[in-house]
Design an enzyme around this catalytic site. Structure first.
Site, PDB file in Angstrom:
ATOM      1  N   LYS A  63      39.438  44.036  37.069  1.00  0.00           N
ATOM      2  CA  LYS A  63      39.660  42.472  36.534  1.00  0.00           C
ATOM      3  C   LYS A  63      41.065  42.574  36.114  1.00  0.00           C
ATOM      4  O   LYS A  63      41.531  43.166  35.208  1.00  0.00           O
ATOM      5  CB  LYS A  63      39.027  42.093  35.563  1.00  0.00           C
ATOM      6  CG  LYS A  63      38.895  40.828  35.237  1.00  0.00           C
ATOM      7  CD  LYS A  63      37.958  39.897  34.567  1.00  0.00           C
ATOM      8  CE  LYS A  63      38.125  40.223  32.869  1.00  0.00           C
ATOM      9  NZ  LYS A  63      39.137  39.377  32.295  1.00  0.00           N
TER      10      LYS A  63
ATOM     11  N   ASP B 143      41.554  37.094  37.446  1.00  0.00           N
ATOM     12  CA  ASP B 143      40.703  36.054  36.307  1.00  0.00           C
ATOM     13  C   ASP B 143      41.826  35.075  35.888  1.00  0.00           C
ATOM     14  O   ASP B 143      42.386  35.217  35.011  1.00  0.00           O
ATOM     15  CB  ASP B 143      40.046  36.815  35.464  1.00  0.00           C
ATOM     16  CG  ASP B 143      39.397  36.019  34.358  1.00  0.00           C
ATOM     17  OD1 ASP B 143      38.915  34.922  34.702  1.00  0.00           O
ATOM     18  OD2 ASP B 143      38.908  36.531  33.211  1.00  0.00           O
TER      19      ASP B 143
ATOM     20  N   LYS C 179      41.317  31.666  35.955  1.00  0.00           N
ATOM     21  CA  LYS C 179      40.620  30.428  35.534  1.00  0.00           C
ATOM     22  C   LYS C 179      41.530  29.128  35.857  1.00  0.00           C
ATOM     23  O   LYS C 179      41.831  28.519  35.130  1.00  0.00           O
ATOM     24  CB  LYS C 179      40.647  30.488  33.854  1.00  0.00           C
ATOM     25  CG  LYS C 179      39.681  31.521  33.668  1.00  0.00           C
ATOM     26  CD  LYS C 179      39.301  31.641  32.087  1.00  0.00           C
ATOM     27  CE  LYS C 179      38.498  32.680  31.993  1.00  0.00           C
ATOM     28  NZ  LYS C 179      38.834  34.054  32.021  1.00  0.00           N
TER      29      LYS C 179
ATOM     30  N   HIS D  84      42.766  25.687  37.331  1.00  0.00           N
ATOM     31  CA  HIS D  84      42.197  24.179  36.697  1.00  0.00           C
ATOM     32  C   HIS D  84      43.506  23.090  37.070  1.00  0.00           C
ATOM     33  O   HIS D  84      44.436  23.161  36.298  1.00  0.00           O
ATOM     34  CB  HIS D  84      41.699  23.993  35.268  1.00  0.00           C
ATOM     35  CG  HIS D  84      41.323  22.850  34.868  1.00  0.00           C
ATOM     36  ND1 HIS D  84      40.366  22.608  33.712  1.00  0.00           N
ATOM     37  CD2 HIS D  84      41.171  21.638  35.506  1.00  0.00           C
ATOM     38  CE1 HIS D  84      39.936  21.533  33.513  1.00  0.00           C
ATOM     39  NE2 HIS D  84      40.327  20.798  34.726  1.00  0.00           N
ATOM     40  N   ASP D  85      43.446  22.527  38.129  1.00  0.00           N
ATOM     41  CA  ASP D  85      44.612  21.766  38.548  1.00  0.00           C
ATOM     42  C   ASP D  85      44.328  20.534  39.583  1.00  0.00           C
ATOM     43  O   ASP D  85      42.809  20.465  39.847  1.00  0.00           O
ATOM     44  CB  ASP D  85      45.886  22.494  38.887  1.00  0.00           C
ATOM     45  CG  ASP D  85      47.068  21.901  38.853  1.00  0.00           C
ATOM     46  OD1 ASP D  85      47.165  20.538  38.663  1.00  0.00           O
ATOM     47  OD2 ASP D  85      47.865  22.570  38.366  1.00  0.00           O
TER      48      ASP D  85
ATOM     49  N   THR E 144      32.975  30.711  26.218  1.00  0.00           N
ATOM     50  CA  THR E 144      32.181  31.031  25.132  1.00  0.00           C
ATOM     51  C   THR E 144      32.519  31.077  23.927  1.00  0.00           C
ATOM     52  O   THR E 144      31.899  30.935  22.858  1.00  0.00           O
ATOM     53  CB  THR E 144      31.840  32.675  25.344  1.00  0.00           C
ATOM     54  OG1 THR E 144      32.782  33.254  25.772  1.00  0.00           O
ATOM     55  CG2 THR E 144      30.540  32.825  26.621  1.00  0.00           C
TER      56      THR E 144
ATOM     57  N   GLN F  54      33.101  40.644  20.176  1.00  0.00           N
ATOM     58  CA  GLN F  54      31.851  40.060  20.862  1.00  0.00           C
ATOM     59  C   GLN F  54      30.629  39.813  19.917  1.00  0.00           C
ATOM     60  O   GLN F  54      30.250  40.766  19.395  1.00  0.00           O
ATOM     61  CB  GLN F  54      31.513  41.009  22.285  1.00  0.00           C
ATOM     62  CG  GLN F  54      32.443  41.135  23.156  1.00  0.00           C
ATOM     63  CD  GLN F  54      32.787  40.016  24.133  1.00  0.00           C
ATOM     64  OE1 GLN F  54      32.477  38.883  23.969  1.00  0.00           O
ATOM     65  NE2 GLN F  54      33.554  40.373  25.188  1.00  0.00           N
TER      66      GLN F  54
ATOM     67  N   GLY G 170      34.659  46.489  29.427  1.00  0.00           N
ATOM     68  CA  GLY G 170      36.065  46.646  29.097  1.00  0.00           C
ATOM     69  C   GLY G 170      36.009  47.928  27.964  1.00  0.00           C
ATOM     70  O   GLY G 170      35.953  49.098  28.434  1.00  0.00           O
ATOM     71  N   ARG G 171      36.081  47.342  26.531  1.00  0.00           N
ATOM     72  CA  ARG G 171      36.337  48.624  25.605  1.00  0.00           C
ATOM     73  C   ARG G 171      35.285  49.801  25.607  1.00  0.00           C
ATOM     74  O   ARG G 171      35.777  50.734  25.186  1.00  0.00           O
ATOM     75  CB  ARG G 171      36.506  47.736  24.497  1.00  0.00           C
ATOM     76  CG  ARG G 171      37.877  47.133  24.255  1.00  0.00           C
ATOM     77  CD  ARG G 171      37.989  46.179  23.196  1.00  0.00           C
ATOM     78  NE  ARG G 171      37.109  45.060  23.460  1.00  0.00           N
ATOM     79  CZ  ARG G 171      37.010  43.852  22.600  1.00  0.00           C
ATOM     80  NH1 ARG G 171      37.800  43.802  21.608  1.00  0.00           N
ATOM     81  NH2 ARG G 171      36.437  42.872  23.083  1.00  0.00           N
TER      82      ARG G 171
HETATM   83  O1  C5P Z   1      36.422  44.786  26.103  1.00  0.00           O
HETATM   84  P1  C5P Z   1      35.189  43.788  26.511  1.00  0.00           P
HETATM   85  O2  C5P Z   1      34.149  44.416  27.102  1.00  0.00           O
HETATM   86  O3  C5P Z   1      34.678  42.736  25.328  1.00  0.00           O
HETATM   87  O4  C5P Z   1      36.000  42.882  27.771  1.00  0.00           O
HETATM   88  C1  C5P Z   1      35.519  41.893  28.275  1.00  0.00           C
HETATM   89  C2  C5P Z   1      36.325  41.226  29.169  1.00  0.00           C
HETATM   90  O5  C5P Z   1      35.866  40.137  29.663  1.00  0.00           O
HETATM   91  C3  C5P Z   1      37.609  40.663  28.694  1.00  0.00           C
HETATM   92  O6  C5P Z   1      38.762  40.826  29.736  1.00  0.00           O
HETATM   93  C4  C5P Z   1      37.549  39.291  28.301  1.00  0.00           C
HETATM   94  O7  C5P Z   1      38.585  38.373  28.469  1.00  0.00           O
HETATM   95  C5  C5P Z   1      36.528  38.822  29.249  1.00  0.00           C
HETATM   96  N1  C5P Z   1      35.524  37.679  28.949  1.00  0.00           N
HETATM   97  C6  C5P Z   1      34.816  37.910  27.932  1.00  0.00           C
HETATM   98  N2  C5P Z   1      33.917  36.688  27.649  1.00  0.00           N
HETATM   99  C7  C5P Z   1      33.984  35.451  28.473  1.00  0.00           C
HETATM  100  C8  C5P Z   1      34.911  35.622  29.451  1.00  0.00           C
HETATM  101  C9  C5P Z   1      35.664  36.567  30.065  1.00  0.00           C
HETATM  102  O8  C5P Z   1      34.717  38.751  27.187  1.00  0.00           O
HETATM  103  N3  C5P Z   1      33.229  34.570  28.172  1.00  0.00           N
END
Ligand code: C5P
Length: 236
Positions: A31, A58, A60, A62-63, A114, A186, A206-207
């Site tokens: 991503k 990603d 997003k 909107h226009d 979210t 999160q 991600g992390r």
């Molecule tokens: O590191 P982590 O697993 O939290 O990364 C989640 C990824 O998903 C990040 O790039 C974050 O911006 C994206 N994301 C999110 N929650 C959302 C939409 C996108 O964590 N509702």
């Protein structure tokens, strides 16, 4: 097929490509978000595509419909696989985007961010928000009817959304944490196995992977958990 999308949440293409190298061949879906795209532009997307990787852009969008449609056409030319746009852009914008996509590009609607609380949504729309979930479902159905290919959603809502929109509609879930992992910022998280059982088609993780001491080993452990939970895959 690999269902894990690794976000390249780093500021430079050098760092992004170093991470891709460390993860190796099995990790084939990445991503690219605002930070990296604003810094590195389409070159980093082209490099990933040239290396045989799939790209989730990603942005997003909107226009107005015409502007979004033109951006969708450019993303199609770049060889992107997934691109996000805000469902609240409305049916005309979503339809124009769906019509403009080409090649293998699939469009994902973002329903309600979210980060938004019901109070903040009430302020934006000047109405009382009784259930955020109702708005998520309504916008997912509206996206589907406009020809959009799927939505980004919390794994905790995936099975409910699946019930609203039916099959053949992608559900991509961020907010994934293996059992016992650090949740970081999160708050509403699900494990990889739970997300797949709830009907997620792709998981953005991600992390737990990128900050692991051995990212490739973390990717493999998560992929193995997904394979065990995924009844849609043939048994090994
Ligand atoms: O590191 P982590 O697993 O939290 O990364 C989640 C990824 O998903 C990040 O790039 C974050 O911006 C994206 N994301 C999110 N929650 C959302 C939409 C996108 O964590 N509702």
């Amino acid at each position: 097929m690999n269902k894990v999308i690794v976000p390249l949440d780093v500021p430079t293409s050098q760092e992004a490509l170093a991470l891709v190298d460390r993860l190796g061949d099995d990790s084939d879906f990445y991503k690219v978000g605002f930070e990296l795209f604003t810094r590195a532009g389409p070159d980093v997307v082209r490099t990933l595509v040239d290396r045989g990787k799939r790209v989730f852009l990603d942005l997003k969008l909107h226009d107005i419909p015409n502007t979004v449609a033109r951006a969708v056409a450019v993303a199609s030319d770049l060889g992107v696989d997934l691109l996000t746009l805000h469902a609240t852009g409305g049916p005309s914008m979503l339809e124009a985007a769906a019509e403009a996509r080409a090649g293998g590009l699939r469009l994902l609607g973002v329903t309600v961010l979210t980060s938004l609380s019901p109070d903040e949504m009430g302020t934006i729309w000047d109405r009382e928000i009784r259930s955020v979930r109702d708005d998520v479902g309504r916008l997912a159905i509206m996206s589907r009817e406009a020809g959009i290919d799927g939505v980004v959603a919390s794994a905790l809502e995936a099975s409910w959304i699946r019930g609203q929109v039916g099959q053949d509609f992608l559900i991509v879930t961020p907010g994934i944490r293996p059992a016992g992992a650090d949740t970081g910022d999160q708050s509403r998280v699900a494990t990889p196995a739970d997300a797949v059982r709830a009907g997620a088609d792709y998981l953005v993780i991600g992390r737990p992977i990128t900050r692991a001491t051995d990212p490739a080993a973390a990717f493999e452990a998560i992929s193995s958990e997904i394979r065990s939970a995924d009844t849609t895959l043939p048994s090994p």
